[in-house]
Design a protein around this motif. Structure first.
Motif, mmCIF file in Angstrom:
data_model
loop_
_atom_site.group_PDB
_atom_site.id
_atom_site.type_symbol
_atom_site.label_atom_id
_atom_site.label_comp_id
_atom_site.label_asym_id
_atom_site.label_seq_id
_atom_site.Cartn_x
_atom_site.Cartn_y
_atom_site.Cartn_z
ATOM 1 N N SER A 124 -15.911 -2.121 -4.022
ATOM 2 C CA SER A 124 -16.013 -2.491 -2.610
ATOM 3 C C SER A 124 -14.806 -1.995 -1.812
ATOM 4 O O SER A 124 -14.878 -1.838 -0.603
ATOM 5 N N HIS A 125 -13.696 -1.732 -2.493
ATOM 6 C CA HIS A 125 -12.536 -1.193 -1.789
ATOM 7 C C HIS A 125 -11.646 -0.484 -2.787
ATOM 8 O O HIS A 125 -11.678 -0.738 -3.991
ATOM 9 N N MET A 126 -10.863 0.480 -2.289
ATOM 10 C CA MET A 126 -9.948 1.233 -3.136
ATOM 11 C C MET A 126 -8.698 0.407 -3.403
ATOM 12 O O MET A 126 -8.138 -0.187 -2.480
ATOM 13 N N PRO A 127 -8.220 0.379 -4.646
ATOM 14 C CA PRO A 127 -6.965 -0.339 -4.921
ATOM 15 C C PRO A 127 -5.817 0.320 -4.169
ATOM 16 O O PRO A 127 -5.738 1.557 -4.108
ATOM 17 N N PRO A 128 -4.944 -0.445 -3.577
ATOM 18 C CA PRO A 128 -3.805 0.152 -2.867
ATOM 19 C C PRO A 128 -2.846 0.787 -3.867
ATOM 20 O O PRO A 128 -2.688 0.297 -4.996
ATOM 21 N N PRO A 129 -2.212 1.897 -3.491
ATOM 22 C CA PRO A 129 -1.228 2.493 -4.403
ATOM 23 C C PRO A 129 -0.004 1.618 -4.521
ATOM 24 O O PRO A 129 0.313 0.831 -3.627
ATOM 25 N N GLY A 130 0.684 1.754 -5.642
ATOM 26 C CA GLY A 130 1.925 1.031 -5.816
ATOM 27 C C GLY A 130 3.024 1.673 -4.986
ATOM 28 O O GLY A 130 2.787 2.607 -4.211
ATOM 29 N N PRO A 131 4.233 1.199 -5.128
ATOM 30 C CA PRO A 131 5.361 1.750 -4.351
ATOM 31 C C PRO A 131 5.556 3.241 -4.666
ATOM 32 O O PRO A 131 5.501 3.650 -5.825
ATOM 33 N N PHE A 132 5.725 4.014 -3.623
ATOM 34 C CA PHE A 132 5.946 5.448 -3.792
ATOM 35 C C PHE A 132 7.417 5.707 -4.099
ATOM 36 O O PHE A 132 8.310 5.072 -3.514
ATOM 37 N N LYS A 133 7.662 6.644 -4.997
ATOM 38 C CA LYS A 133 9.023 7.091 -5.280
ATOM 39 C C LYS A 133 9.280 8.310 -4.412
ATOM 40 O O LYS A 133 8.968 9.448 -4.784
ATOM 41 N N SER A 134 9.816 8.066 -3.241
ATOM 42 C CA SER A 134 9.933 9.125 -2.247
ATOM 43 C C SER A 134 11.267 9.843 -2.279
ATOM 44 O O SER A 134 11.465 10.801 -1.533
ATOM 45 N N GLN A 135 12.175 9.405 -3.112
ATOM 46 C CA GLN A 135 13.501 10.025 -3.127
ATOM 47 C C GLN A 135 13.463 11.302 -3.974
ATOM 48 O O GLN A 135 13.063 11.300 -5.137
ATOM 49 N N ILE A 136 13.887 12.398 -3.386
ATOM 50 C CA ILE A 136 13.978 13.664 -4.119
ATOM 51 C C ILE A 136 15.341 13.723 -4.795
ATOM 52 O O ILE A 136 16.381 13.552 -4.146
ATOM 53 N N VAL A 137 15.329 13.949 -6.099
ATOM 54 C CA VAL A 137 16.572 14.034 -6.865
ATOM 55 C C VAL A 137 16.923 15.500 -7.029
ATOM 56 O O VAL A 137 16.196 16.255 -7.697
ATOM 57 N N PHE A 138 18.017 15.915 -6.412
ATOM 58 C CA PHE A 138 18.426 17.313 -6.464
ATOM 59 C C PHE A 138 19.486 17.467 -7.545
ATOM 60 O O PHE A 138 20.385 16.620 -7.666
#
Length: 919
Positions: free
Chosen positions: A465-479
């Motif tokens: 009936s609905h899509m599960p929400p994604p968990g927390p995104f890891k948005s930090q790029i490690v250079f």
């Protein structure tokens, strides 16, 4: 009455092997005893209306075989009329203008037997055997339907036979093999080939056949001049000539048929398809296209096919069924047709055997057969059985008549079967092996047919009936940590050490590009880099391409507008070898004359190709209109540019511009800065050269708008129009770039921007419409949007684009929802991109060119998060000036120009693809 594929074997090759003695061949000639059949007596004559007649006399039985071949089949059907030849064959058994009853009823009344008709790709044949005393009756019947069938065809008869044919078609389609055959035809033959559709045709074409259609088919294809009549049996030639002339002499000649005579599919490489269906077991079918250039070779190939499969002692059966146990059966056939023939080898797989395993076994078996040929005893048995079958058939005057007719229609020689007999009886194993090896070694088409797997889905346990929400995104790029240093000769070294990687990616970048030095032709810069390794040899004399392959190095060199680079990727343990090779190419390029001439020819071809394909000119013409012809950014390559390419100019450029003081080497991978420096010092440390050329920054265009422009380019007959629209925007500003990119994405992202949503998703006028900022390290930049639209919607598309641009900076600015959607996409996609060395290398190069911090990607999320709706709207107004847009529209001006001019979008100019104003 049926449609049929051309028989895979001539009738006289259809006999099974017998236990006849077969002596071994000598080295000089075959010693197999051959029955003497010097000839089969027949008479051939042609009536003035073009009817070809063949008469064979045999008084052993008071009957006559009557066969009538019409030299037309499904290959003569134009698009939209498939199945006509076969449908008409059915109509030929209906009434005529003079005979109200069906043809078969009339034949039965006179004692005829074996009556039928058959439609094939190349011809349609009708035949029956009648008592001698009924010969006049059957000749009247055959000539009557040849001359007067159209007078008896009614709409009711057409509808009746249409239903019969469609039921025949549906019945055939119950067999999964029919699906495989149809798939084969469309995959093996190129589009438009006369054999690319089944003889029975498509349901749509059969249902669409009208009474006028079938009558036109009759008039155009069923004249006497397109027919061969065979009488074989209790009839002498003089009597036959008199009767044939009397009954057929007044029939209309008909119209000669224009058609291709030879069209063999060209396979430059092996093609493989997999098809699932209701097949009993998995099968592999391989087909080789064979041209009809040598009838003798085709005959020997028939023997080769017959010898490789069949009984248990046949080579492929023994190899695949008995020994390898991958198959339960093997067939090998040759399908002869007028436009080209087919060698086919097919195997039925044993249950549990994968296609991959069977294919390897089949490869080995065919290679062995090509190397050894057929066993002499196997070939002798086939030849003896074939000859015995032929001799037995000659006792039947019906079989003789059929051979005469087939030979005349297919080969222009009624006695072709006797010529073929000679070739077969003289064939030796090595002859057969040679012709088999010739074709088995060439590319083929393979079709794997497989039963639909019996699979069951598990019971559902997911809430849909609905899509599960994604968990927390890891948005930090490690250079990775970045180390910079400079050698004594001015070469800069930048190392980003990524521990645990097996490969190293490197880029030797130079601050010279196609736009940085107005005194150097762009083609010289481009080819100075592109040809660094082309056709060159290493110091040891081996080709560079070979050495790169041996070391597993992926290398490329390319000049961009603002910088140029030699990039390569190599396994860590080959890093030293790669430095040695690349350093030699960069420092001592040879630029072989042949490679230079090829480059000049490519450049010349590119200029000529532009004239033939005006749709490629949109961006170059926008640049010309924006920057002008004196600015390098507005230059359009010419033949003079191509002529400027010479080996000496490339060498001069290399020694003057490809110098260490102008270069930066970027290294990304599991390499310590110390190791990287040691390698650079070893291979580049003693590299000298002149001081780098000073690079003047590109000028900034005046901020005031010059007004809109509209440039039209003619592409006669084009069904679509290309639209390229752009405007000058301010120079790059690292602090504003996040807001600018978000604003442009909201408007012109090819997937989610407003322009694409309008023209593709809403209107359906375009496949896709998107845009971008064309960045530059210095000077003014361009905002560009482009795409193609339906020709008849060109003016309407321009109006919609103008409205979208105007509203974006006035009444309908970018919204917070658009900001959030584009920001989330950019942040999440960027994190995923930084997983390979190449992404970090790209970032280092860009940061170096734009004088940014090397770890700038690590702040991407913060910079995007800091953008407010107001900042995005301010960027939109600063970037996009609807009153200063330049439009380049390429299309069929005869169709689109009047409507475009009526828009009043901007002053209209007409250019050619080279940027010359025509009017």
């Amino acid at each position: 009455m049926k449609s049929a594929k051309r028989a895979l074997w001539p009738l006289w090759l259809a006999g099974t092997a017998t236990c006849l003695p077969a002596p071994a061949w000598s080295q000089t000639k075959p010693t197999t005893p051959v029955a003497q059949v010097a000839s089969v007596a027949f008479e051939r004559f042609t009536l003035p209306n073009g009817l070809t007649a063949l008469v064979h006399t045999d008084h052993s039985s008071p009957s006559v075989f009557v066969g009538l071949w019409y030299k037309t089949g499904s290959r003569d059907e134009p698009p939209g009329k498939t199945g006509f030849a076969h449908l008409f064959e059915h109509l030929m058994f209906q009434s005529t203008a003079h005979r109200p009853q069906e043809y078969m009823a009339a034949l039965k009344a006179i004692g005829a037997v074996g009556a039928n008709g058959m439609t094939r790709t190349d011809d349609t044949v009708y035949f029956e055997t009648v008592p001698t005393n009924a010969l006049d009756s059957v000749l009247w019947l055959e000539s009557d339907r040849m001359g007067y069938l159209d007078g008896g065809i009614t709409q009711g008869l057409l509808d009746e036979q249409r239903r019969v044919v469609l039921n025949e078609k549906r019945q055939g389609e119950l067999r999964p093999e029919e699906m495989a055959w149809r798939h084969f035809l469309t995959a093996f033959y190129p589009a438009g080939h006369p054999y690319a559709h089944p003889t029975i045709g498509s349901t749509e074409d059969i249902e669409g056949a009208t009474l006028d259609d079938v009558k036109r088919w009759f008039q155009g294809h069923y004249g006497a001049g397109n027919a061969v009549l065979v009488l074989s049996g209790d009839i002498d030639v003089a009597t036959a000539r008199e009767k044939i002339t009397r009954y057929f002499g007044a029939i209309r000649p008909g119209t000669p048929i224009s058609r291709p005579l030879q069209w063999t599919p060209s396979l430059t490489e092996t093609r493989r398809d997999r098809l699932y269906g209701d097949f009993a077991q998995t099968g592999i079918s391989r087909s080789w296209p064979i041209p009809n250039t040598s009838p003798r070779d085709t005959t020997l190939l028939l023997l080769a096919a017959r010898a490789m499969a069949g009984p248990k002692d046949a080579p492929l059966v023994r190899a695949l069924v008995t020994d390898a146990k991958v198959a339960t059966g093997v067939t090998a056939t040759v399908n002869e047709s007028a436009l080209g023939s087919i060698l086919n080898v097919a195997i039925a797989l044993r249950p549990g055997v994968s296609p991959e395993v069977a294919e390897h076994a089949l490869d080995a078996a065919l290679a062995d057969y090509a190397a050894k040929g057929p066993p002499p005893s196997r070939l002798q048995s086939i030849i003896a059985a074939t000859d015995a079958s032929l001799l037995r058939s000659l006792d039947d005057h019906g079989a003789v008549g059929n051979r005469l007719g087939e030979g005349e229609v297919a080969h222009g020689d009624p006695a072709y079967f006797l010529k073929q007999r000679t070739w077969i009886n003289e064939a030796r194993p090595d002859d057969v092996r040679t012709v088999a090896a010739k074709w088995l070694d060439r590319p083929y088409y393979e079709l794997v047919t497989m039963p639909v797997p019996d699979r069951q889905a598990a019971s559902a346990d997911v809430d849909r009936s609905h899509m599960p929400p994604p968990g927390p995104f890891k948005s930090q790029i490690v250079f990775p940590p970045v180390t910079t240093m400079t050698l004594a000769n001015g070469l800069k070294l930048v190392v980003a050490q990524r521990t645990g990687t097996a490969t190293v990616d490197l880029s030797l970048q130079f601050a010279d590009g196609t736009l940085t030095d107005p005194g150097v032709a762009p083609t010289i810069v481009a080819n100075a880099f592109r040809l660094l390794g082309a056709g060159a040899r290493t110091r040891s004399g081996e080709p560079v391409e070979q050495r790169l392959s041996q070391l597993g190095i992926q290398m490329g060199a390319q000049a961009g507008p603002w910088s140029s680079a030699v990039r390569w990727s190599v396994a860590n343990n080959r890093l030293d070898d790669s430095f040695a090779l690349v350093a030699d190419l960069v420092r001592h390029p040879s630029y072989p004359q042949t490679a230079v001439e090829d480059a000049r020819a490519d450049a010349m071809h590119g200029v000529e190709a532009k004239a033939r394909n005006p749709f490629a000119a949109g961006m170059p013409l926008l640049n010309r209109a924006t920057w002008g012809d004196t600015d390098p950014r507005g230059h359009i390559p010419t033949k003079q540019d191509a002529d400027a390419v010479s080996r000496q100019r490339l060498l001069d450029y290399q020694s003057d511009h490809i110098v260490p003081g102008d270069a930066t080497l970027y290294v990304v991978g599991d390499v310590s800065p110390e190791r990287a420096r040691a390698l650079v010092e070893k291979y580049f440390g003693n590299w000298g050269g002149p001081a780098p050329h000073p690079h003047q920054p590109m000028p900034v265009a005046p901020s005031e708008a010059k007004g809109p422009r509209l440039i039209l380019v003619d592409a006669p007959g084009a069904p679509q129009s290309s639209i390229t629209v752009g405007t000058l925007i301010p120079p790059f500003d690292k602090d504003r770039s996040a807001a600018e990119n978000l604003a442009v994405a909201a408007l012109a992202d090819i997937g989610s921007g407003r322009l694409n949503a309008n023209l593709r998703q809403d209107k359906g006028w375009s496949y896709g419409f998107g845009g971008e900022i064309q960045d530059a390290p210095s000077g003014s930049r361009l905002f560009v949007a482009r795409g193609t639209v339906q020709a008849d919607r060109t003016a309407a598309s321009l109006a919609e684009l103008r409205r979208e641009f105007l509203e974006f900076v006035t009444t309908r600015p970018p919204t917070e929802a658009e900001l959030n959607a584009q920001r989330d996409t950019m942040i999440r996609a960027a994190t995923l991109r930084y997983s390979r060395n190449a992404a970090f290398l790209d970032s280092l190069e860009t940061s170096g060119s734009y004088h940014l911090a090397y770890d700038r990607p690590t702040t991407l999320a913060q910079r995007l998060d800091a953008v407010t709706p107001q900042a995005m709207q301010d960027s939109a107004r600063r970037l996009l000036r609807p009153d200063a847009l330049t439009w380049v529209v390429i299309g069929d001006l005869a169709t689109i120009e009047p409507q475009i001019r009526a828009l009043g979008l901007a002053p209209v100019e007409v250019w050619d693809v080279h940027g010359r104003k025509l009017r």
